[in-house]
Design a protein around this motif. Structure first.
Motif, PDB file in Angstrom:
ATOM      1  N   PHE A 208     -21.672 -18.991 -25.421  1.00  0.00           N
ATOM      2  CA  PHE A 208     -21.901 -18.209 -24.214  1.00  0.00           C
ATOM      3  C   PHE A 208     -21.021 -16.958 -24.196  1.00  0.00           C
ATOM      4  CE2 PHE A 208     -22.736 -22.644 -22.776  1.00  0.00           C
ATOM      5  CZ  PHE A 208     -24.104 -22.512 -22.579  1.00  0.00           C
ATOM      6  N   PRO A 209     -21.209 -16.035 -25.136  1.00  0.00           N
ATOM      7  CA  PRO A 209     -20.331 -14.859 -25.206  1.00  0.00           C
ATOM      8  C   PRO A 209     -20.499 -13.890 -24.035  1.00  0.00           C
ATOM      9  CG  PRO A 209     -22.144 -14.625 -26.738  1.00  0.00           C
ATOM     10  CD  PRO A 209     -22.231 -16.017 -26.171  1.00  0.00           C
ATOM     11  N   THR A 210     -21.598 -14.016 -23.293  1.00  0.00           N
ATOM     12  CA  THR A 210     -21.824 -13.108 -22.172  1.00  0.00           C
ATOM     13  C   THR A 210     -21.692 -13.809 -20.821  1.00  0.00           C
ATOM     14  OG1 THR A 210     -24.205 -13.522 -22.216  1.00  0.00           O
ATOM     15  CG2 THR A 210     -23.388 -11.667 -23.522  1.00  0.00           C
ATOM     16  N   ALA A 211     -21.134 -15.004 -20.813  1.00  0.00           N
ATOM     17  CA  ALA A 211     -21.022 -15.781 -19.577  1.00  0.00           C
ATOM     18  C   ALA A 211     -20.275 -14.999 -18.496  1.00  0.00           C
ATOM     19  CB  ALA A 211     -20.318 -17.108 -19.850  1.00  0.00           C
ATOM     20  N   PHE A 212     -20.877 -14.901 -17.351  1.00  0.00           N
ATOM     21  CA  PHE A 212     -20.276 -14.324 -16.149  1.00  0.00           C
ATOM     22  C   PHE A 212     -19.832 -12.879 -16.329  1.00  0.00           C
ATOM     23  CE2 PHE A 212     -19.516 -18.938 -16.350  1.00  0.00           C
ATOM     24  CZ  PHE A 212     -20.396 -19.310 -15.349  1.00  0.00           C
ATOM     25  N   GLN A 213     -20.549 -12.151 -17.172  1.00  0.00           N
ATOM     26  CA  GLN A 213     -20.193 -10.749 -17.409  1.00  0.00           C
ATOM     27  C   GLN A 213     -20.517  -9.854 -16.208  1.00  0.00           C
ATOM     28  OE1 GLN A 213     -22.250  -9.488 -20.924  1.00  0.00           O
ATOM     29  NE2 GLN A 213     -24.257  -9.428 -19.931  1.00  0.00           N
ATOM     30  N   GLU A 214     -21.498 -10.224 -15.407  1.00  0.00           N
ATOM     31  CA  GLU A 214     -21.814  -9.425 -14.219  1.00  0.00           C
ATOM     32  C   GLU A 214     -20.707  -9.563 -13.169  1.00  0.00           C
ATOM     33  OE1 GLU A 214     -24.452  -7.249 -13.831  1.00  0.00           O
ATOM     34  OE2 GLU A 214     -24.779  -7.670 -15.957  1.00  0.00           O
ATOM     35  N   PHE A 215     -20.162 -10.752 -13.052  1.00  0.00           N
ATOM     36  CA  PHE A 215     -19.021 -10.994 -12.164  1.00  0.00           C
ATOM     37  C   PHE A 215     -17.844 -10.128 -12.607  1.00  0.00           C
ATOM     38  CE2 PHE A 215     -15.728 -14.514 -10.947  1.00  0.00           C
ATOM     39  CZ  PHE A 215     -15.376 -13.854  -9.792  1.00  0.00           C
ATOM     40  N   GLU A 216     -17.561 -10.126 -13.893  1.00  0.00           N
ATOM     41  CA  GLU A 216     -16.457  -9.321 -14.424  1.00  0.00           C
ATOM     42  C   GLU A 216     -16.718  -7.835 -14.199  1.00  0.00           C
ATOM     43  OE1 GLU A 216     -13.751  -8.858 -18.436  1.00  0.00           O
ATOM     44  OE2 GLU A 216     -15.767  -9.686 -18.648  1.00  0.00           O
ATOM     45  N   LYS A 217     -17.933  -7.393 -14.456  1.00  0.00           N
ATOM     46  CA  LYS A 217     -18.292  -5.980 -14.270  1.00  0.00           C
ATOM     47  C   LYS A 217     -18.061  -5.547 -12.820  1.00  0.00           C
ATOM     48  CE  LYS A 217     -22.427  -3.061 -14.625  1.00  0.00           C
ATOM     49  NZ  LYS A 217     -23.850  -3.092 -14.986  1.00  0.00           N
ATOM     50  N   LEU A 218     -18.464  -6.380 -11.879  1.00  0.00           N
ATOM     51  CA  LEU A 218     -18.281  -6.079 -10.465  1.00  0.00           C
ATOM     52  C   LEU A 218     -16.796  -5.997 -10.118  1.00  0.00           C
ATOM     53  CD1 LEU A 218     -19.543  -5.741  -7.605  1.00  0.00           C
ATOM     54  CD2 LEU A 218     -19.288  -8.225  -7.376  1.00  0.00           C
ATOM     55  N   VAL A 219     -16.028  -6.969 -10.561  1.00  0.00           N
ATOM     56  CA  VAL A 219     -14.592  -6.994 -10.254  1.00  0.00           C
ATOM     57  C   VAL A 219     -13.893  -5.775 -10.838  1.00  0.00           C
ATOM     58  CG1 VAL A 219     -12.432  -8.213 -10.732  1.00  0.00           C
ATOM     59  CG2 VAL A 219     -14.428  -9.485  -9.946  1.00  0.00           C
ATOM     60  N   LEU A 220     -14.209  -5.430 -12.066  1.00  0.00           N
ATOM     61  CA  LEU A 220     -13.573  -4.262 -12.685  1.00  0.00           C
ATOM     62  C   LEU A 220     -13.891  -2.986 -11.904  1.00  0.00           C
ATOM     63  CD1 LEU A 220     -14.095  -5.073 -16.476  1.00  0.00           C
ATOM     64  CD2 LEU A 220     -11.995  -5.305 -15.117  1.00  0.00           C
ATOM     65  N   ARG A 221     -15.127  -2.873 -11.425  1.00  0.00           N
ATOM     66  CA  ARG A 221     -15.497  -1.701 -10.620  1.00  0.00           C
ATOM     67  C   ARG A 221     -14.720  -1.700  -9.301  1.00  0.00           C
ATOM     68  NH1 ARG A 221     -20.726  -2.133 -10.742  1.00  0.00           N
ATOM     69  NH2 ARG A 221     -21.040  -3.177  -8.750  1.00  0.00           N
ATOM     70  N   TRP A 222     -14.614  -2.857  -8.664  1.00  0.00           N
ATOM     71  CA  TRP A 222     -13.880  -2.941  -7.403  1.00  0.00           C
ATOM     72  C   TRP A 222     -12.387  -2.693  -7.609  1.00  0.00           C
ATOM     73  CZ3 TRP A 222     -16.050  -7.493  -3.992  1.00  0.00           C
ATOM     74  CH2 TRP A 222     -17.361  -7.193  -3.625  1.00  0.00           C
ATOM     75  N   GLN A 223     -11.853  -3.074  -8.754  1.00  0.00           N
ATOM     76  CA  GLN A 223     -10.440  -2.803  -9.026  1.00  0.00           C
ATOM     77  C   GLN A 223     -10.206  -1.303  -9.240  1.00  0.00           C
ATOM     78  OE1 GLN A 223      -9.795  -5.527 -12.314  1.00  0.00           O
ATOM     79  NE2 GLN A 223      -8.918  -7.087 -10.955  1.00  0.00           N
ATOM     80  N   ARG A 224     -11.187  -0.639  -9.858  1.00  0.00           N
ATOM     81  CA  ARG A 224     -11.082   0.818 -10.042  1.00  0.00           C
ATOM     82  C   ARG A 224     -11.258   1.560  -8.720  1.00  0.00           C
ATOM     83  NH1 ARG A 224     -14.442  -0.253 -14.322  1.00  0.00           N
ATOM     84  NH2 ARG A 224     -16.222   0.639 -13.226  1.00  0.00           N
ATOM     85  N   HIS A 225     -12.049   0.986  -7.812  1.00  0.00           N
ATOM     86  CA  HIS A 225     -12.351   1.596  -6.517  1.00  0.00           C
ATOM     87  C   HIS A 225     -12.066   0.584  -5.410  1.00  0.00           C
ATOM     88  CE1 HIS A 225     -14.294   4.808  -8.749  1.00  0.00           C
ATOM     89  NE2 HIS A 225     -14.969   3.886  -9.405  1.00  0.00           N
ATOM     90  N   PRO A 226     -10.788   0.381  -5.114  1.00  0.00           N
ATOM     91  CA  PRO A 226     -10.429  -0.659  -4.132  1.00  0.00           C
ATOM     92  C   PRO A 226     -10.959  -0.329  -2.733  1.00  0.00           C
ATOM     93  CG  PRO A 226      -8.470   0.497  -4.936  1.00  0.00           C
ATOM     94  CD  PRO A 226      -9.629   1.069  -5.649  1.00  0.00           C
ATOM     95  N   LEU A 227     -11.019  -1.363  -1.943  1.00  0.00           N
ATOM     96  CA  LEU A 227     -11.429  -1.237  -0.551  1.00  0.00           C
ATOM     97  C   LEU A 227     -10.404  -0.353   0.166  1.00  0.00           C
ATOM     98  CD1 LEU A 227     -13.594  -2.335   1.426  1.00  0.00           C
ATOM     99  CD2 LEU A 227     -12.003  -4.155   1.974  1.00  0.00           C
ATOM    100  N   LYS A 228     -10.920   0.602   0.897  1.00  0.00           N
ATOM    101  CA  LYS A 228     -10.009   1.515   1.611  1.00  0.00           C
ATOM    102  C   LYS A 228      -9.729   1.002   3.014  1.00  0.00           C
ATOM    103  CE  LYS A 228     -11.277   5.775  -0.775  1.00  0.00           C
ATOM    104  NZ  LYS A 228     -11.621   5.232  -1.992  1.00  0.00           N
ATOM    105  N   LYS A 229      -8.519   1.240   3.445  1.00  0.00           N
ATOM    106  CA  LYS A 229      -8.121   0.857   4.786  1.00  0.00           C
ATOM    107  C   LYS A 229      -8.890   1.734   5.779  1.00  0.00           C
ATOM    108  CE  LYS A 229      -4.016   0.142   7.553  1.00  0.00           C
ATOM    109  NZ  LYS A 229      -2.560   0.221   7.604  1.00  0.00           N
ATOM    110  N   LYS A 230      -9.496   1.088   6.787  1.00  0.00           N
ATOM    111  CA  LYS A 230     -10.339   1.826   7.730  1.00  0.00           C
ATOM    112  C   LYS A 230      -9.698   2.014   9.097  1.00  0.00           C
ATOM    113  CE  LYS A 230     -14.550   0.410   5.471  1.00  0.00           C
ATOM    114  NZ  LYS A 230     -15.837  -0.221   5.581  1.00  0.00           N
ATOM    115  N   ILE A 231      -8.533   1.463   9.281  1.00  0.00           N
ATOM    116  CA  ILE A 231      -7.878   1.561  10.592  1.00  0.00           C
ATOM    117  C   ILE A 231      -6.841   2.646  10.563  1.00  0.00           C
ATOM    118  CG2 ILE A 231      -6.492   0.327  12.277  1.00  0.00           C
ATOM    119  CD1 ILE A 231      -7.829  -2.241  11.363  1.00  0.00           C
TER     120      ILE A 231
END
Length: 166
Positions: free
Chosen positions: A143-166
């Motif tokens: 399973f060399p590609t197992a959960f690669q979409e999860f990893e792709k999403l996390v890496l994108r979110w780490q590059r673009h973290p949630l911004k504080k809205k308050i």
């Protein structure tokens, strides 16, 4: 050019403008409908996720297992007993996170809404499960590609973290 031809040209231009305005309005309406449908589907997913007892119990058990390890070590040892509660819990969490990531990465789930609701949870689960995922990929299971979409999403979110809205 005769006056009759002049008016034909004017009417043709007006018809063309009306046609393009109508097409633009149709495109805008379809785009808005798609966006609204995606937002509604995402909200329904969030409601389902929050009320899904099986998933929530699996997340609790996964967190407990991860916190018993040092540095969030590989939890793949729990996959040795395929019928164990731990194995089923880990598979439930991993499969759900992958399902959501596929939906977000393929633009079927609204990323902004889901990120606002689950940013910290998704990143926490990645921290708990990344060594496990790497072990699954490196194992002889094929399973060399197992959960690669999860990893792709996390890496994108780490590059673009949630911004504080308050």
């Amino acid at each position: 050019m005769t006056e009759s031809q002049y008016w034909q040209v004017i009417l043709t231009v007006i018809q063309t403008v009306i046609l393009f305005v109508g097409l633009a309005a149709t495109f805008f309406t379809l785009h808005r409908h798609h966006k609204d449908s995606k937002a509604l589907a995402t909200i329904n997913l969030i409601i389902h996720q929050r009320s899904n007892d099986k998933l929530n119990k699996a997340i609790d058990l996964m967190s407990k297992l991860a916190n018993q390890k040092t540095d969030f070590s590989d939890l793949s040892e729990y996959f040795k007993n395929k019928d164990s509660e731990e194995c089923n819990a880990l598979k439930t969490v991993l499969n759900f996170r992958e399902f959501v990531a596929v939906g977000i990465n393929n633009d079927s789930i609204d990323e902004h809404i889901y990120k606002d609701a689950y940013y910290s949870t998704v990143l926490r689960d990645w921290k708990y499960l990344k060594n496990t995922i790497y072990a699954i990929r490196d194992s002889s299971t094929g399973f060399p590609t197992a959960f690669q979409e999860f990893e792709k999403l996390v890496l994108r979110w780490q590059r673009h973290p949630l911004k504080k809205k308050i």
